[in-house]
Motif scaffolding. Structure first.
Motif, short mmCIF file in Angstrom:
data_model
loop_
_atom_site.label_atom_id
_atom_site.label_comp_id
_atom_site.label_asym_id
_atom_site.label_seq_id
_atom_site.Cartn_x
_atom_site.Cartn_y
_atom_site.Cartn_z
N VAL A 1 0.88 -1.36 0.04
CA VAL A 1 -0.28 -0.58 -0.30
C VAL A 1 0.26 1.13 0.04
O VAL A 1 1.95 1.19 0.73
N ALA A 2 0.60 2.22 -0.91
CA ALA A 2 1.52 3.85 -1.15
C ALA A 2 1.48 4.24 0.44
O ALA A 2 -0.25 4.25 0.25
N GLY A 3 2.50 4.73 0.70
CA GLY A 3 2.66 4.91 2.42
C GLY A 3 2.84 3.93 3.02
O GLY A 3 3.02 4.61 4.94
N PRO B 1 -4.26 9.30 0.32
CA PRO B 1 -3.17 9.98 -0.66
C PRO B 1 -3.61 10.21 -2.10
O PRO B 1 -4.21 9.13 -2.11
N GLY B 2 -2.65 10.76 -2.13
CA GLY B 2 -2.86 11.84 -3.46
C GLY B 2 -4.02 12.52 -4.08
O GLY B 2 -4.01 13.40 -5.18
N GLN B 3 -4.22 13.06 -2.78
CA GLN B 3 -5.67 13.80 -2.78
C GLN B 3 -4.97 15.02 -1.30
O GLN B 3 -4.98 14.92 -0.39
N GLY B 4 -4.62 16.35 -2.08
CA GLY B 4 -4.62 17.48 -1.27
C GLY B 4 -2.72 17.26 -0.55
O GLY B 4 -2.29 17.64 0.26
N GLY B 5 -2.92 15.85 -0.30
CA GLY B 5 -1.49 15.48 0.83
C GLY B 5 -0.64 14.51 -0.08
O GLY B 5 0.71 14.46 0.30
N GLY B 6 -0.24 14.38 -1.26
CA GLY B 6 0.41 13.89 -2.34
C GLY B 6 -0.62 13.84 -3.41
O GLY B 6 -1.30 13.29 -3.95
N ALA C 1 -0.55 10.35 -6.68
CA ALA C 1 -1.07 9.01 -6.68
C ALA C 1 -0.15 8.61 -7.12
O ALA C 1 1.31 8.50 -7.38
N GLY C 2 0.50 7.22 -6.07
CA GLY C 2 1.60 6.21 -5.84
C GLY C 2 2.65 7.10 -5.01
O GLY C 2 4.03 6.58 -4.77
N TYR C 3 2.62 8.07 -4.32
CA TYR C 3 4.31 8.61 -3.43
C TYR C 3 2.91 8.90 -2.41
O TYR C 3 2.57 10.34 -3.38
N SER C 4 3.19 8.65 -1.13
CA SER C 4 1.85 9.61 -0.13
C SER C 4 3.03 10.50 0.39
O SER C 4 4.51 10.34 0.16
N LEU C 5 2.37 11.18 1.60
CA LEU C 5 2.77 12.00 2.01
C LEU C 5 4.07 11.92 3.03
O LEU C 5 4.87 12.26 3.06
N THR D 1 7.35 18.28 -7.64
CA THR D 1 7.75 17.11 -6.19
C THR D 1 8.33 15.70 -6.14
O THR D 1 9.36 15.64 -5.47
N ALA D 2 7.20 15.43 -6.42
CA ALA D 2 7.07 14.17 -6.11
C ALA D 2 8.24 12.82 -6.50
O ALA D 2 9.26 12.30 -6.67
N ALA D 3 8.35 13.63 -8.06
CA ALA D 3 8.84 12.81 -9.34
C ALA D 3 10.38 12.96 -8.42
O ALA D 3 11.42 12.23 -8.15
N ALA D 4 11.10 14.48 -7.89
CA ALA D 4 12.13 15.17 -7.76
C ALA D 4 12.36 13.85 -6.78
O ALA D 4 13.79 13.59 -6.26
N LEU D 5 11.67 13.48 -5.38
CA LEU D 5 12.20 13.33 -4.15
C LEU D 5 12.27 12.05 -4.85
O LEU D 5 12.80 11.17 -3.84
N GLN D 6 11.34 11.14 -5.55
CA GLN D 6 12.13 9.82 -5.64
C GLN D 6 13.49 9.72 -6.48
O GLN D 6 13.44 8.54 -6.74
N GLU D 7 13.65 11.29 -6.97
CA GLU D 7 15.20 10.28 -7.71
C GLU D 7 15.81 10.32 -6.67
O GLU D 7 16.39 10.05 -5.95
#
Length: 340
Positions: free
Chosen positions: A257-259, A275-280, A282-286, A334-340
């Motif tokens: 489960v993501a997160g 997760p994926g709405q307002g706080g992150g 989809a696929g990468y949670s807050l 931002t989510a993509a950059a955090l996953q690099e």
């Protein structure tokens, strides 16, 4: 006289046929001998059922726990007069070498009594009973049985053969199909997550004689015979369940489960952010973002997956460092950059 002889001959033949059928009671799963038998000692086993799945090495430790408060347990022990399923299942598991069995039943009660004696100082000094010697159960297997018994017909066909039809009908009318469906659930003891579940079944054609002989020693013998097939059906059904479970865990892939598990899930309810709405994204949670920002030294608060000033500030700092639009939110870039 001829007619009477013929009638008696037909009657005897019918009874003989019924007796023959009784001797040929058919087990659809597990065969005529006990489906679960033999012995096990460590990784070695003897006389195990050849259809039992086998593992080259154990997958972990396992305890078997049956709920004695379930209705099926009362049927098993009170109606069929069969013992608990735990010893049967434990032997099957040890013979398969797929798990190392740990005792959480009466053996453990006796073991704890010995440990109490050691703690009281009553045992000899070299008894070698110390704290931290017990092995944890990685998994718990929970059995369940669903019984089914359908009474069959066929009496009318035999009853029409001779005037003794009512008597012969008692034999034919006693024919029944006994079936058991069993379930084994495998639960991870550390997380409480169900890692596997399997259902198995077995069926037996049985011919009872209670309606024919009506009393005496024959009834007792028939009663004992009637119980034996039921026990075999249940054992065969558990063999099927266990084999299905082993096949499943051999190809085990954890559900993700993501997160992370138990952090809120992906199915939001009214008034709650998913997760994926307002706080992150989809696929990468807050929560994922908070963990990564914490490793970078930008986030100092609790990793809880909840938006707040600390999270927004850490995201803004990261966005500035990476040359992204400073929003303080976990957007797609931002989510993509955090996953690099």
């Amino acid at each position: 006289m001829r007619i009477d002889s013929l009638k008696h001959g037909l009657f005897a033949a019918a009874i003989a046929a019924a007796l023959t059928l009784t001797g040929c009671s058919t087990m659809q799963t597990g065969g005529g001998k006990n489906p679960v038998s033999g012995s096990a000692g460590g990784a070695h086993s003897a006389n195990a059922n050849p259809t039992l799945e086998h593992c080259p090495k154990p997958l972990g430790t396992l305890a078997v726990e049956e709920d004695e408060g379930e209705p099926w347990y009362a049927v098993l022990t009170q109606q069929y007069h069969l013992p608990a399923t735990t010893p049967l299942i434990r032997m099957m598991i040890q013979q398969s070498n797929c798990f190392v069995v740990v005792d959480r039943g009466r053996g453990m009660t006796s073991m704890m009594r010995e440990r109490d004696l050691a703690a009281s100082g009553e045992l000899r000094g070299n008894s070698n009973l110390r704290p931290h010697q017990m092995v944890a159960a990685d998994y718990v297997a929970t059995p369940n049985i669903q019984f089914s018994q359908n009474t069959g017909g066929g009496a009318a066909g035999l009853a029409g053969l001779v005037p003794y039809g009512a008597l012969i009908g008692a034999v034919a009318g006693s024919m029944k199909t006994s079936e058991a469906s069993t379930t084994l659930m495998l639960t991870d003891t550390r997380s409480g997550v169900q890692v596997a579940i399997a259902q198995g079944s077995a069926k037996n054609m049985d011919f009872g004689f209670g309606g024919l002989f009506g009393g005496g020693g024959a009834v007792g013998a028939a009663g004992a015979y009637a119980k034996t097939p039921q026990g075999k059906v249940i054992a065969a059904a558990f063999l099927d369940s266990y084999n299905q479970m082993v096949k499943a865990v051999r190809e085990y892939a954890p559900q993700r489960v993501a997160g992370g598990l138990g952090t809120g899930g992906q199915l939001g309810v009214d008034g709650q952010e998913r997760p994926g709405q307002g706080g992150g994204e989809a696929g990468y949670s807050l929560m994922d973002a908070q963990r990564k920002l914490a490793t970078l030294g930008l986030y100092k608060s609790k990793v809880d997956g909840r938006p707040g000033p600390g999270t927004s500030s850490a995201l803004s700092s990261f966005q500035k460092i990476r040359g992204l639009s400073v929003t303080g939110k976990l957007d797609a870039d931002t989510a993509a950059a955090l996953q690099e």
